[in-house]
Design an enzyme around this catalytic site. Structure first.
Site, short mmCIF file in Angstrom:
data_model
loop_
_atom_site.label_atom_id
_atom_site.label_comp_id
_atom_site.label_asym_id
_atom_site.label_seq_id
_atom_site.Cartn_x
_atom_site.Cartn_y
_atom_site.Cartn_z
N HIS A 82 78.46 41.03 135.49
CA HIS A 82 78.39 41.01 134.03
C HIS A 82 78.93 39.71 133.43
O HIS A 82 78.69 39.43 132.25
CB HIS A 82 79.17 42.19 133.45
CG HIS A 82 78.85 43.49 134.12
ND1 HIS A 82 79.63 44.01 135.14
CD2 HIS A 82 77.82 44.35 133.95
CE1 HIS A 82 79.09 45.16 135.55
NE2 HIS A 82 78.00 45.37 134.86
N GLU A 134 79.54 42.57 129.70
CA GLU A 134 78.70 41.38 129.53
C GLU A 134 78.90 40.78 128.14
O GLU A 134 78.99 39.55 127.98
CB GLU A 134 77.22 41.71 129.73
CG GLU A 134 76.33 40.48 129.59
CD GLU A 134 74.85 40.78 129.57
OE1 GLU A 134 74.10 40.02 128.92
OE2 GLU A 134 74.42 41.77 130.21
N ASN A 232 71.45 49.44 131.09
CA ASN A 232 69.99 49.43 131.22
C ASN A 232 69.45 50.80 131.60
O ASN A 232 68.34 51.17 131.20
CB ASN A 232 69.54 48.33 132.20
CG ASN A 232 69.75 48.69 133.64
OD1 ASN A 232 68.89 49.28 134.28
ND2 ASN A 232 70.92 48.33 134.18
#
Length: 326
Positions: A82, A134, A232
Site C-alpha cells: 500500500h 494507501e 478492491n
C-alpha cells in the site's frame, strides 16, 4: 440449499479475478527475504489485505507491525504493497533497518507524480477512503497542500487556495464509477484542475470491476472472495449489488451460507486482487458440496503484467521460493 438437500446450480467464474501483479510482487518480496535472510522478517502493515496470505507468511516467519519501534535495530523491514508516508520512510532509515519496498509500482507512480507537481507549486485533491493505508501513504508524501475527498459533498469543503495550480490523484483501488462521479464534481468546482495522464485506478481494479459488470447480469447471486479490509474486494461486492444482483463477500469457503443460494440457480464467483486462487478453489469445492453441477469460466482480459523485484532479492531461484511456500 443445504448440503443434505442440495439444489442444482451452475457457477460462472469471472475473468480476470484474484491476484494482480502488485500483490504477486509484494508476497514474493517477503518470501524471498525469508529465504535469503531467514526469519524473522518484519513487515509494516499487512503486506496485502488478505487474512489467508498474512497468516501463511506469519507461519513462515514474517512479523507484521504498525509501529517501527517494534522492530529491533538492524532487522530486515518490508513496506507493504500500500506504500508509506515520507515520515515512515525517514524513520525506518534513521533506525538503520535493511529495507525492501513492496509498494505497488502503480502506487509509487502516484507518489512520484505528487512529488513532481508539488515542486511545481501544485496543491492536490486526493480521491480516496480515509484511514486506508494507501491513502495515508500518498497523503503523507506531503506535509501540507493535499486534501482528501471521499464523496461529492467533500469536494465543496476542500480548502483549496490555488485553484489555478491544482492536481487530482486517486486511490488505486476505488470504484471506477464512484471515482468518475467525484472527479466530475472536482472539475465542476475547479475547471483548471490537472488530471493524471493515465487514471490512477489500477488496471487490475478496472479489469475486475469490468468483469463483474459482465458477470452480475448473468447470475442470481455473486460471491466475492476477499477479506473485509480489502478495498478492491469491497468495491466488487458493492458493484454487483448496484447492478441489482445480491452479493456476498467471503474470507473463506466456510463463510458461505446456504440461504444465500435458495431459489438461485446461477452463482457468479470472483475474487479481489489480494485473494489467492487457493481460496477460490476451496469456495468452488464448497459450492459443489452445496449443489453446484457445473463451473464455467467467462471470457475476459488476460493479464500478463509483471513488476520487477527490488535490488538484492532477485538472485534466489524461484524453486527456492516455491520450496518455502510448501
Amino acid at each position: 440449499m443445504a448440503v443434505q438437500d442440495p439444489q442444482s446450480h451452475d457457477v460462472l467464474l469471472a475473468e480476470p479475478r484474484g491476484f494482480c501483479a502488485g500483490v504477486d510482487r509484494a508476497i514474493e518480496i517477503v518470501e524471498r527475504a525469508l529465504v535469503k535472510f531467514g526469519a524473522p522478517i518484519y513487515v509494516r502493515h499487512e503486506i496485502v489485505h488478505n487474512t489467508y496470505v498474512v497468516n501463511d507468511l506469519k507461519a513462515k516467519g514474517a512479523i507484521f507491525i504498525e509501529d517501527l519501534a517494534e522492530v529491533p535495530p538492524g532487522a530486515t523491514l518490508v513496506f507493504s504493497a500500500h506504500g508509506v508516508s515520507q515520515a515512515v520512510r525517514q524513520e525506518a532509515q534513521e533506525r538503520g533497518f535493511s529495507i525492501f519496498d513492496a509498494t505497488c509500482p502503480l502506487v509509487t507512480k502516484v507518489h512520484v507524480e505528487v512529488a513532481k507537481l508539488h515542486k511545481e507549486g501544485y496543491e492536490f485533491i486526493m480521491i480516496g477512503h480515509k484511514g486506508h493505508p494507501e491513502v495515508e501513504g500518498t497523503m503523507g508524501q506531503l506535509s501540507e497542500g493535499i486534501f482528501l475527498v471521499e464523496d461529492v459533498e467533500d469536494v465543496d469543503r476542500a480548502p483549496v487556495t490555488r485553484p489555478d495550480k491544482l492536481a487530482v490523484v486517486t486511490q488505486t483501488t476505488l470504484s471506477v464509477d464512484d471515482a468518475a462521479e467525484i472527479l466530475a464534481a472536482v472539475k465542476r468546482r475547479f475547471p483548471l484542475v490537472r488530471e493524471p495522464k493515465q487514471q490512477d485506478i489500477c488496471y487490475a481494479t478496472q479489469n475486475r470491476q469490468d468483469a463483474v459488470k459482465v458477470l452480475a447480469p448473468q447470475v442470481d447471486v455473486v460471491i466475492v472472495v476477499g477479506s473485509p479490509t480489502s478495498s478492491n474486494s469491497n468495491r466488487l461486492r458493492e458493484l454487483a449489488e448496484r447492478l441489482g444482483t445480491p452479493a456476498h463477500m467471503v474470507d473463506a469457503a466456510s463463510d458461505l451460507q446456504p440461504e444465500w443460494f435458495e431459489g438461485r440457480s446461477r452463482v457468479g464467483l470472483t475474487a479481489g486482487a489480494s485473494a489467492p486462487d487457493i481460496l477460490v478453489q476451496q469456495v468452488i469445492a464448497r459450492l459443489r458440496e452445496m449443489g453446484a453441477v457445473s463451473v464455467r469460466k467467462m471470457d475476459g482480459v488476460q493479464e500478463t503484467i509483471r513488476f520487477p523485484l527490488p535490488m538484492g532479492l532477485g538472485d534466489k531461484s524461484m524453486a527456492e521460493v516455491a520450496a518455502s511456500r510448501s
